[in-house]
Design a protein around this motif. Structure first.
Motif, mmCIF file in Angstrom:
data_model
loop_
_atom_site.group_PDB
_atom_site.id
_atom_site.type_symbol
_atom_site.label_atom_id
_atom_site.label_comp_id
_atom_site.label_asym_id
_atom_site.label_seq_id
_atom_site.Cartn_x
_atom_site.Cartn_y
_atom_site.Cartn_z
ATOM 1 N N VAL A 104 -6.702 2.933 -2.028
ATOM 2 C CA VAL A 104 -6.600 3.479 -0.670
ATOM 3 C C VAL A 104 -5.384 2.886 0.042
ATOM 4 O O VAL A 104 -4.628 3.597 0.719
ATOM 5 N N PHE A 105 -5.186 1.593 -0.137
ATOM 6 C CA PHE A 105 -4.039 0.933 0.486
ATOM 7 C C PHE A 105 -2.723 1.532 -0.012
ATOM 8 O O PHE A 105 -1.828 1.841 0.774
ATOM 9 N N LEU A 106 -2.611 1.722 -1.327
ATOM 10 C CA LEU A 106 -1.369 2.254 -1.891
ATOM 11 C C LEU A 106 -1.140 3.707 -1.512
ATOM 12 O O LEU A 106 0.002 4.127 -1.279
ATOM 13 N N ALA A 107 -2.227 4.481 -1.443
ATOM 14 C CA ALA A 107 -2.085 5.916 -1.196
ATOM 15 C C ALA A 107 -1.940 6.255 0.280
ATOM 16 O O ALA A 107 -1.266 7.235 0.625
ATOM 17 N N GLU A 108 -2.561 5.455 1.167
ATOM 18 C CA GLU A 108 -2.639 5.864 2.560
ATOM 19 C C GLU A 108 -2.139 4.840 3.577
ATOM 20 O O GLU A 108 -1.736 5.222 4.659
ATOM 21 N N ALA A 109 -2.185 3.573 3.257
ATOM 22 C CA ALA A 109 -1.916 2.563 4.278
ATOM 23 C C ALA A 109 -0.641 1.770 4.071
ATOM 24 O O ALA A 109 -0.039 1.292 5.035
ATOM 25 N N ALA A 110 -0.219 1.587 2.844
ATOM 26 C CA ALA A 110 0.906 0.703 2.561
ATOM 27 C C ALA A 110 2.227 1.340 2.978
ATOM 28 O O ALA A 110 2.452 2.534 2.752
ATOM 29 N N PRO A 111 3.122 0.548 3.571
ATOM 30 C CA PRO A 111 4.493 1.037 3.792
ATOM 31 C C PRO A 111 5.146 1.374 2.452
ATOM 32 O O PRO A 111 4.817 0.741 1.433
ATOM 33 N N PRO A 112 6.030 2.335 2.412
ATOM 34 C CA PRO A 112 6.625 2.759 1.135
ATOM 35 C C PRO A 112 7.245 1.622 0.340
ATOM 36 O O PRO A 112 7.077 1.555 -0.881
ATOM 37 N N ARG A 113 7.949 0.717 1.000
ATOM 38 C CA ARG A 113 8.590 -0.379 0.278
ATOM 39 C C ARG A 113 7.555 -1.310 -0.343
ATOM 40 O O ARG A 113 7.714 -1.767 -1.484
#
Length: 312
Positions: A104-113
């Protein structure tokens, strides 16, 4: 005009030959895959079933004493079966929530970098050999587990000290090992959810967190279920890492007991076994094979339900 028609006919013939060749190749590959599964299944049955008749199904599957080299040998594998079930389920209970939330963090919450930095780390976890996980467990987890064991059982005269090689240590190692599978498949499932679902939820006034937990995750549940089932298969089939950190003794699967899994039972004794002892080890392999087949059937059922739900 005639040369042009000849070229068209020639190209059609070449295309037809290519199609037939490709079809034959696909057919051969499919038949080979089916034959491979059939041969493995038949081999496991032929090698594992005889011991069930010689020793007895109840004595092997329900017996609690494993002493294959004793004067009166005993081949009970109930504790070994329970250890594999309990250890796998605990690893899933720890690893799946962490893996899904990371997805969920990687798909929706994390900044691209940040996402670009985390994904290679997850892929690196998937590429690390299992023996390395075992070595890390020996060097880091086992000493920590031993300190925890000393704290919990301080002054006990009945506890069998394991030096930190116990079920809890094996569970933690397995939980880390299933993370890449759960993260990658769950993230793919979340990214496959149509963007309209998310935009509609936000437009109706739902917060970002509400959208994730009430819209995106339920919509991706079939993919997440697939990740869970594959994680279970990964955990129940692991041998080398848990052979190094679990203690490799046949005991009741309690957190601080030295235990033996189905896979490690075969790995640790196959090299010096013979006769009935070796046949029973193949029976253990047959039990493990049945477990994995059940997991695959569950996976197929989950994917089929997911496809039917998608069609509706």
């Amino acid at each position: 005009m005639r040369s042009k028609s000849f070229s068209i006919v020639g190209s059609n013939k070449a295309r037809s030959i290519t199609e037939r060749t490709a079809g034959c190749i696909f057919m051969i590959c499919g038949v080979f895959a089916i034959l491979a599964v059939a041969v493995i299944t038949l081999y496991m049955i032929l090698k594992g079933a005889p011991a069930l008749g010689k020793v007895g199904i109840a004595e092997i599957l329900l017996g609690t004493v494993w002493a294959p080299t004793a004067a009166e040998p005993s081949f009970g594998i109930l504790y070994i079966i329970l250890t594999s079930i309990v250890g796998t389920m605990l690893a899933v209970l720890i690893g799946v929530p962490v893996g899904v939330l990371t997805a969920v963090f990687l798909a929706e919450a994390a900044p691209p970098r940040l996402a670009k930095a985390v994904r290679p780390a997850v892929e690196l976890l998937a590429g690390i050999p299992s023996v390395v996980y075992g070595l890390v467990g020996i060097l880091i987890l086992n000493p920590l587990m031993y300190k925890l064991e000393m704290f919990v059982f301080k002054g006990s005269t009945t506890h069998q000290w394991t030096g930190g090689s116990n079920l809890l240590c094996a569970v933690l190692v397995l939980a880390v090992m299933i993370l890449p599978t759960v993260i990658n498949i769950s993230e793919s499932a979340l990214r496959a959810v149509p963007k309209d679902y998310k935009m509609t939820s936000l437009a109706l006034g739902a917060t970002r967190i509400q959208t994730i937990f009430h819209v995106l995750l339920p919509s991706a549940k079939s993919g997440i279920a697939t990740a869970v089932v594959l994680g279970v298969g990964r955990a129940i089939g692991e041998a080398m890492a848990i052979c190094l950190v679990a203690g490799n003794s046949v005991n009741i699967p309690l957190p601080f007991n030295s235990v033996r899994f189905l896979t490690t039972a075969m790995v640790s004794e196959m090299s010096y076994s013979s006769g009935l002892h070796r046949e029973v080890l193949f029976t253990i392999g047959l039990v493990l094979f049945v477990f994995i087949m059940i997991i695959n059937l569950i996976l197929s059922r989950v994917m089929k339900k997911g496809a039917e739900h998608g069609d509706k």
